[in-house]
Scaffold this motif. Structure first.
Motif, PDB file in Angstrom:
ATOM      1  N   GLU A 134      10.379   9.003   9.098  1.00  0.00           N
ATOM      2  CA  GLU A 134      10.188   8.977   7.518  1.00  0.00           C
ATOM      3  C   GLU A 134       8.707   8.350   7.032  1.00  0.00           C
ATOM      4  N   ARG A 135       8.241   7.517   7.820  1.00  0.00           N
ATOM      5  CA  ARG A 135       6.841   7.188   7.588  1.00  0.00           C
ATOM      6  C   ARG A 135       5.815   8.305   7.907  1.00  0.00           C
ATOM      7  N   ALA A 136       5.883   9.165   8.812  1.00  0.00           N
ATOM      8  CA  ALA A 136       5.141  10.361   8.901  1.00  0.00           C
ATOM      9  C   ALA A 136       5.408  11.492   7.879  1.00  0.00           C
ATOM     10  N   GLU A 137       6.546  11.274   7.568  1.00  0.00           N
ATOM     11  CA  GLU A 137       7.270  12.663   6.633  1.00  0.00           C
ATOM     12  C   GLU A 137       6.522  12.294   5.291  1.00  0.00           C
ATOM     13  N   PHE A 138       6.271  10.749   5.127  1.00  0.00           N
ATOM     14  CA  PHE A 138       5.585  10.309   3.896  1.00  0.00           C
ATOM     15  C   PHE A 138       4.423  11.049   3.595  1.00  0.00           C
ATOM     16  N   MET A 139       3.716  11.578   4.674  1.00  0.00           N
ATOM     17  CA  MET A 139       2.312  11.983   4.357  1.00  0.00           C
ATOM     18  C   MET A 139       2.170  13.268   4.616  1.00  0.00           C
ATOM     19  N   GLN A 152       0.777  -1.139   0.051  1.00  0.00           N
ATOM     20  CA  GLN A 152      -0.200  -0.103  -0.056  1.00  0.00           C
ATOM     21  C   GLN A 152       0.961   1.292   0.008  1.00  0.00           C
ATOM     22  N   ARG A 153       1.830   1.033   0.720  1.00  0.00           N
ATOM     23  CA  ARG A 153       2.706   2.326   0.575  1.00  0.00           C
ATOM     24  C   ARG A 153       3.487   2.641  -0.551  1.00  0.00           C
ATOM     25  N   ALA A 154       3.866   1.577  -1.288  1.00  0.00           N
ATOM     26  CA  ALA A 154       4.479   1.786  -2.718  1.00  0.00           C
ATOM     27  C   ALA A 154       3.480   2.519  -3.318  1.00  0.00           C
ATOM     28  N   LYS A 188      -5.179  12.153   1.331  1.00  0.00           N
ATOM     29  CA  LYS A 188      -6.728  11.889   1.518  1.00  0.00           C
ATOM     30  C   LYS A 188      -7.013  10.588   1.062  1.00  0.00           C
ATOM     31  N   GLU A 189      -6.223   9.761   0.237  1.00  0.00           N
ATOM     32  CA  GLU A 189      -6.222   8.665   0.006  1.00  0.00           C
ATOM     33  C   GLU A 189      -6.133   7.637   1.053  1.00  0.00           C
ATOM     34  N   ILE A 190      -5.265   7.813   1.985  1.00  0.00           N
ATOM     35  CA  ILE A 190      -4.943   6.845   3.085  1.00  0.00           C
ATOM     36  C   ILE A 190      -5.961   6.995   4.052  1.00  0.00           C
ATOM     37  N   LEU A 191      -6.791   8.016   4.121  1.00  0.00           N
ATOM     38  CA  LEU A 191      -8.026   7.920   5.102  1.00  0.00           C
ATOM     39  C   LEU A 191      -9.185   7.099   4.779  1.00  0.00           C
ATOM     40  N   ASN A 192      -8.986   6.357   3.420  1.00  0.00           N
ATOM     41  CA  ASN A 192     -10.084   5.336   3.274  1.00  0.00           C
ATOM     42  C   ASN A 192      -9.957   4.172   4.207  1.00  0.00           C
ATOM     43  N   SER A 193     -10.934   3.656   4.473  1.00  0.00           N
ATOM     44  CA  SER A 193     -10.743   2.394   5.678  1.00  0.00           C
ATOM     45  C   SER A 193      -9.954   1.172   5.227  1.00  0.00           C
TER      46      SER A 193
END
Length: 427
Positions: free
Chosen positions: A396-401, A48-50, A62-67
């Motif tokens: 870095e995972r938080a920075e990704f978003m 999913q990250r890729a 916006k996309e990552i807020l989908n369930s």
């Protein structure tokens, strides 16, 4: 132990308790930017990250807020809408409810404030929960000002509610400086459901504040894309120097080239106004812990510079720079330019500058104590996350978003991972 993390932010409670061997089965967070960071840190798969990486950051948020990106973890975005019948059964609930109404820096509205009153929602949900499904443990975190809010009656009200709902409570003021180099006093309350738990968790002890900033402050070079420059005395022009791997405190060599030299990293609150004394000190001594991270204040460090121009300004090179052209600003926190450098490297033999595309300079102040100029820069978001106990790969995972502004806010609003881990291990 299975737990639910209310007011989760980026998941400091989640990470700390997971490091102690516990399992998060759900969380609740209202802020969409913090929720994006939470999911990027804790719930999404690498596949999913890729896929998210193919989108620009706004679409990604916006996309990552989908369930689908929760991958089975229970989630609610507003604690006021949560009903006990719709929640999974857990052994522990954690809740670091908003603290602004308790903080001495705010208006001290206490439990009557719009944000801090949200802790009452936890008690409402507990009251709705059948006795057999009530959590065995409650862990509540807030600022130390909660103890004195409304002459102590607010804290008494919270303890009384826990008692009414069947929980015996113990509490301790824990300072993050016992685990990381940040002075951050917070009240932790642990509730024990009567008949299930009798062991004491507190006191929690750290290492007495003996923390190294070696891995917490600095980290320059290829990862940040920044370079160190110094002043060539013969031409008075910037020239590229060797790059230090990491900014270290006075106990460590500053670079491989001059391992006998030492560096000074002094914690600074409000970097643009180092000499301003307001609400206590603006600068600490070398080796002291950082001021308490907040979502609003700027934090930085003063770095030793042996050579500088007569005015005390480092000469600019090529790249971004802190803009401190108005150090006498009358605003509370001063003004900093838009292009804030991520890293300022140092050399004890030459003046240190950071690359810049124009002639903006780095403000430096003369220190009689250290007999040198001290150049000042703002802490990077990564350094703020480190001071809250986060490893770089999680940052870095938080920075990704999220943007730097949101990352600063998330670090300041969070709990220190190491403190939570220590409490989780005692449980």
């Amino acid at each position: 132990m299975k737990f639910i993390d209310f007011f989760s932010g980026v998941g400091g409670f989640t990470r700390g308790l997971e490091l102690a061997g516990h399992e998060c089965i759900g969380h609740c967070e209202f802020d969409k930017f913090a929720e994006a960071s939470y999911r990027s840190i804790h719930t999404i798969t690498e596949e999913q990250r890729a896929r998210l990486g193919e989108l620009d950051k706004k679409k990604r948020q916006k996309e990552i807020l989908n369930s689908e990106y929760l991958n089975g973890e229970w989630y609610a975005n507003d604690v006021r809408t949560v009903r006990a019948t719709n929640m999974p059964i857990a052994d522990c609930w954690t809740f670091g409810a908003p603290c602004q109404d308790f903080s001495i820096a705010g208006r001290r509205a206490g439990l009557d404030g719009e944000r801090s009153s949200l802790v009452r929602e936890i008690f409402r949900i507990l009251e709705e929960t059948e006795e057999k499904n009530k959590p065995t443990w409650l862990i509540y975190e807030n600022v130390k000002g909660m103890l004195s809010s409304n002459r102590g009656l607010d804290f008494l009200s919270i303890l009384s509610e826990m008692d009414r709902l069947g929980y015996d409570a113990e509490w301790q003021i824990v300072n993050s400086r016992w685990f990381v180099p940040q002075n951050r006093e917070r009240v932790y309350v642990v509730g024990h459901y009567r008949g299930r738990s009798r062991c004491s968790i507190f006191p929690v002890k750290g290492n007495g504040g003996k923390n190294s900033t070696r891995q917490l402050i600095g980290g320059v070079g290829a990862k940040t894309g920044l370079y160190a420059f110094g002043i060539d005395k013969t031409s008075n022009k910037p020239q590229e120097l060797q790059i230090s791997n990491c900014l270290m405190t006075k106990d460590y060599g500053v670079s491989k080239r001059r391992s006998e030299d030492t560096a000074i990293a002094i914690p600074v609150l409000t970097p643009a106004r180092a000499e301003k004394k307001q609400n206590g000190r603006r600068c600490k001594e070398a080796g002291e812990e950082m001021f308490t991270l907040t979502a609003q204040d700027q934090h930085g460090i003063a770095i030793k510079v042996r050579e500088a121009t007569k005015r005390g300004y480092a000469i600019a090179g090529v790249g971004d720079s802190i803009n401190l052209s108005v150090p006498s600003s009358k605003t509370r926190r001063g003004r900093v330019g838009e292009n804030i450098a991520n890293t300022l490297d140092t050399s004890c033999n030459q003046g240190v500058v950071t690359p810049t595309n124009d002639t903006k300079g780095i403000w430096a102040v003369w220190s009689e104590k250290y007999n040198c100029y001290l150049a000042i820069r703002k802490l990077t978001p990564k350094e703020c996350f480190r001071l809250q106990g986060w490893a770089d790969d999680y940052f870095e995972r938080a920075e990704f978003m999220n943007s730097s502004n949101q990352l600063y806010k998330q670090a300041g609003n969070g709990v220190t991972v190491n403190v939570v881990q220590a409490i989780g291990e005692k449980i």
